[in-house]
Enzyme design. Structure first.
Site, PDB file in Angstrom:
ATOM      1  N   ASN A   1       0.867  -1.181   0.000  1.00  0.00           N
ATOM      2  CA  ASN A   1       0.000   0.000   0.000  1.00  0.00           C
ATOM      3  C   ASN A   1       0.904   1.232   0.000  1.00  0.00           C
ATOM      4  O   ASN A   1       1.506   1.560   1.019  1.00  0.00           O
ATOM      5  CB  ASN A   1      -0.887  -0.041   1.255  1.00  0.00           C
ATOM      6  CG  ASN A   1      -1.727   1.214   1.401  1.00  0.00           C
ATOM      7  OD1 ASN A   1      -1.852   2.010   0.465  1.00  0.00           O
ATOM      8  ND2 ASN A   1      -2.296   1.398   2.582  1.00  0.00           N
ATOM      9  N   TRP A   2       0.984   1.885  -1.145  1.00  0.00           N
ATOM     10  CA  TRP A   2       1.902   3.036  -1.256  1.00  0.00           C
ATOM     11  C   TRP A   2       1.333   4.278  -0.578  1.00  0.00           C
ATOM     12  O   TRP A   2       2.029   5.266  -0.416  1.00  0.00           O
ATOM     13  CB  TRP A   2       2.171   3.351  -2.732  1.00  0.00           C
ATOM     14  CG  TRP A   2       2.979   2.326  -3.465  1.00  0.00           C
ATOM     15  CD1 TRP A   2       3.359   1.086  -3.025  1.00  0.00           C
ATOM     16  CD2 TRP A   2       3.525   2.466  -4.785  1.00  0.00           C
ATOM     17  NE1 TRP A   2       4.095   0.440  -3.998  1.00  0.00           N
ATOM     18  CE2 TRP A   2       4.214   1.270  -5.090  1.00  0.00           C
ATOM     19  CE3 TRP A   2       3.489   3.473  -5.747  1.00  0.00           C
ATOM     20  CZ2 TRP A   2       4.870   1.064  -6.312  1.00  0.00           C
ATOM     21  CZ3 TRP A   2       4.146   3.272  -6.965  1.00  0.00           C
ATOM     22  CH2 TRP A   2       4.825   2.083  -7.243  1.00  0.00           C
ATOM     23  N   LYS A   3       0.060   4.266  -0.239  1.00  0.00           N
ATOM     24  CA  LYS A   3      -0.610   5.438   0.363  1.00  0.00           C
ATOM     25  C   LYS A   3      -0.386   6.656  -0.532  1.00  0.00           C
ATOM     26  O   LYS A   3      -0.291   6.523  -1.736  1.00  0.00           O
ATOM     27  CB  LYS A   3      -0.121   5.664   1.799  1.00  0.00           C
ATOM     28  CG  LYS A   3      -0.100   4.372   2.628  1.00  0.00           C
ATOM     29  CD  LYS A   3       0.072   4.639   4.088  1.00  0.00           C
ATOM     30  CE  LYS A   3       0.237   3.321   4.823  1.00  0.00           C
ATOM     31  NZ  LYS A   3       0.136   3.444   6.253  1.00  0.00           N
TER      32      LYS A   3
ATOM     33  N   HIS B   1      -9.478   0.887   4.865  1.00  0.00           N
ATOM     34  CA  HIS B   1      -8.197   1.048   5.556  1.00  0.00           C
ATOM     35  C   HIS B   1      -8.400   1.931   6.789  1.00  0.00           C
ATOM     36  O   HIS B   1      -9.197   2.864   6.766  1.00  0.00           O
ATOM     37  CB  HIS B   1      -7.176   1.687   4.601  1.00  0.00           C
ATOM     38  CG  HIS B   1      -5.789   1.648   5.149  1.00  0.00           C
ATOM     39  ND1 HIS B   1      -5.344   2.582   6.054  1.00  0.00           N
ATOM     40  CD2 HIS B   1      -4.765   0.778   4.950  1.00  0.00           C
ATOM     41  CE1 HIS B   1      -4.093   2.279   6.387  1.00  0.00           C
ATOM     42  NE2 HIS B   1      -3.721   1.188   5.736  1.00  0.00           N
TER      43      HIS B   1
ATOM     44  N   GLU C   1      -6.781   4.281   7.991  1.00  0.00           N
ATOM     45  CA  GLU C   1      -6.592   5.731   7.757  1.00  0.00           C
ATOM     46  C   GLU C   1      -7.856   6.330   7.154  1.00  0.00           C
ATOM     47  O   GLU C   1      -8.217   7.465   7.447  1.00  0.00           O
ATOM     48  CB  GLU C   1      -5.363   5.959   6.854  1.00  0.00           C
ATOM     49  CG  GLU C   1      -4.076   5.732   7.644  1.00  0.00           C
ATOM     50  CD  GLU C   1      -2.895   5.262   6.829  1.00  0.00           C
ATOM     51  OE1 GLU C   1      -2.917   5.378   5.584  1.00  0.00           O
ATOM     52  OE2 GLU C   1      -1.927   4.763   7.446  1.00  0.00           O
TER      53      GLU C   1
ATOM     54  N   GLU D   1      -5.370  -5.503  10.495  1.00  0.00           N
ATOM     55  CA  GLU D   1      -4.355  -4.474  10.700  1.00  0.00           C
ATOM     56  C   GLU D   1      -4.636  -3.744  12.016  1.00  0.00           C
ATOM     57  O   GLU D   1      -5.424  -2.783  12.038  1.00  0.00           O
ATOM     58  CB  GLU D   1      -4.406  -3.447   9.569  1.00  0.00           C
ATOM     59  CG  GLU D   1      -4.143  -4.023   8.202  1.00  0.00           C
ATOM     60  CD  GLU D   1      -3.583  -2.953   7.272  1.00  0.00           C
ATOM     61  OE1 GLU D   1      -2.433  -3.124   6.847  1.00  0.00           O
ATOM     62  OE2 GLU D   1      -4.256  -1.960   7.016  1.00  0.00           O
TER      63      GLU D   1
ATOM     64  N   GLY E   1       2.325   1.928  10.775  1.00  0.00           N
ATOM     65  CA  GLY E   1       3.231   3.068  10.633  1.00  0.00           C
ATOM     66  C   GLY E   1       3.932   3.451  11.924  1.00  0.00           C
ATOM     67  O   GLY E   1       4.568   4.496  12.006  1.00  0.00           O
TER      68      GLY E   1
ATOM     69  N   SER F   1       3.382  -2.517  10.275  1.00  0.00           N
ATOM     70  CA  SER F   1       4.844  -2.505  10.410  1.00  0.00           C
ATOM     71  C   SER F   1       5.481  -3.842  10.011  1.00  0.00           C
ATOM     72  O   SER F   1       6.418  -4.304  10.676  1.00  0.00           O
ATOM     73  CB  SER F   1       5.250  -2.095  11.830  1.00  0.00           C
ATOM     74  OG  SER F   1       4.778  -0.779  12.101  1.00  0.00           O
TER      75      SER F   1
ATOM     76  N   GLY G   1       2.786  -1.306   4.291  1.00  0.00           N
ATOM     77  CA  GLY G   1       2.763   0.123   3.992  1.00  0.00           C
ATOM     78  C   GLY G   1       4.168   0.632   3.736  1.00  0.00           C
ATOM     79  O   GLY G   1       4.721   0.488   2.643  1.00  0.00           O
ATOM     80  N   GLY G   2       4.790   1.205   4.761  1.00  0.00           N
ATOM     81  CA  GLY G   2       6.098   1.863   4.622  1.00  0.00           C
ATOM     82  C   GLY G   2       7.134   1.037   3.871  1.00  0.00           C
ATOM     83  O   GLY G   2       7.823   1.553   2.975  1.00  0.00           O
TER      84      GLY G   2
HETATM   85  C1  PEP Z   1      -0.795  -0.138   5.976  1.00  0.00           C
HETATM   86  O1  PEP Z   1      -0.846   1.030   5.629  1.00  0.00           O
HETATM   87  O2  PEP Z   1      -1.691  -0.905   5.607  1.00  0.00           O
HETATM   88  C2  PEP Z   1       0.323  -0.568   6.802  1.00  0.00           C
HETATM   89  C3  PEP Z   1       0.279  -1.759   7.294  1.00  0.00           C
HETATM   90  O3  PEP Z   1       1.342   0.338   7.001  1.00  0.00           O
HETATM   91  P1  PEP Z   1       2.780   0.024   7.684  1.00  0.00           P
HETATM   92  O4  PEP Z   1       3.299  -1.243   7.066  1.00  0.00           O
HETATM   93  O5  PEP Z   1       3.625   1.213   7.344  1.00  0.00           O
HETATM   94  O6  PEP Z   1       2.540  -0.127   9.141  1.00  0.00           O
END
Ligand code: PEP
Length: 251
Positions: free
Chosen positions: A8-10, A94, A96, A166, A172, A212, A233-234
């Site tokens: 997920n590049w956000k 998600h 967010e 999640e 994050g 994470s 994500g990151g």
């Molecule tokens: C996400 O945005 O779905 C996520 C899991 O982010 P991160 O891996 O950065 O925690």
């Protein structure tokens, strides 16, 4: 079922940066087998990246969609539009979007229905906040989110659905749920699916973990019996890290 590793590049990467990342991923992921790999770039890059991904086996996902087909919904993107860019998947609900943009279990449900109507496979995100976990409400929160998102769906639609667990406190933040903690919730979601649908319909539903995920924790997470992949994500913005995650070692 193949494990699913989704990035997920956000709201990161313009078109040129996205193209550079895709070229690197194509190269690094060439020999990764028996894993389904999906990336979710911003809407603005989907069409271009779809061409760059041709024959790579890497699939595209939207990060969200709106449930209406077309019309006066300024700023929104329909399932049909995502489909026309080459998307096969779409992330729905998600945390967010729930926290910053007012998504509810009901809007998530409508989006799941719209995704399926347009032939997109929804990756439905659920997970508790830190307050909910500390109050011992993790499982009840996840139950409400999963049953709300899937309410009214026919069992036959479930083969297209992925659930992403999640925990909000792990997204994050650098804090990952311990693999055992994650497994406990994944197992709970599996049992819940058996309660909501007949066993056969949900046999191949993947329950993936997000929060994470990094090269140094993916192997242990993937060793859990009910963790069928990861939403990243990151670490999905770094080609080497994402490639290592997609090429996880089976312990
Ligand atoms: C996400 O945005 O779905 C996520 C899991 O982010 P991160 O891996 O950065 O925690």
């Amino acid at each position: 079922m193949l494990p699913l590793i989704a990035g997920n590049w956000k709201m990161n990467m313009d078109i040129d940066q996205g193209a550079a990342l895709v070229f690197r991923l194509r190269d690094l992921l060439r020999n990764v087998q028996a894993v389904e790999i999906v990336i979710a770039p911003p809407f603005t890059s989907l069409h271009h990246l779809n061409h760059l991904l041709a024959d790579s086996g890497i699939k595209l996902a939207g990060q969200d969609l709106f449930w209406e087909k077309s019309g006066a919904y300024t700023g929104e993107i329909s399932g049909e539009m995502l489909k026309s860019t080459g998307c096969k998947y779409v992330i729905v609900g998600h945390s967010e979007r729930r926290q910053l943009f007012g998504e509810t279990d009901e809007t998530v449900r409508r989006k799941v229905v719209a995704a399926l109507r347009h032939g997109l496979k929804p990756i439905v995100c659920v997970g508790e906040t830190l307050d909910e976990r500390e109050a011992g409400k993790t499982l009840s929160r996840v139950r409400t989110q999963v049953s709300g998102a899937l309410s009214g769906l026919a069992g036959s639609a479930m083969k297209e659905v992925t659930i992403a667990y999640e925990p909000v406190w792990a997204i994050g933040t650098g804090k990952t749920a311990k693999s055992q903690e994650a497994e406990e919730v994944h197992n709970f979601i599996r049992e819940l699916l058996h309660e909501l649908f007949d066993r056969e319909s949900v046999r191949n539903v993947r329950i993936i973990y997000g929060g994470s995920v990094k090269p140094d924790n993916i192997d242990e997470l993937m060793a859990q019996p009910n963790i069928d992949g990861a939403l990243v994500g990151g670490a999905s913005l770094k080609a080497e890290d994402f490639a290592r995650i997609a090429g996880f070692q089976r312990l």
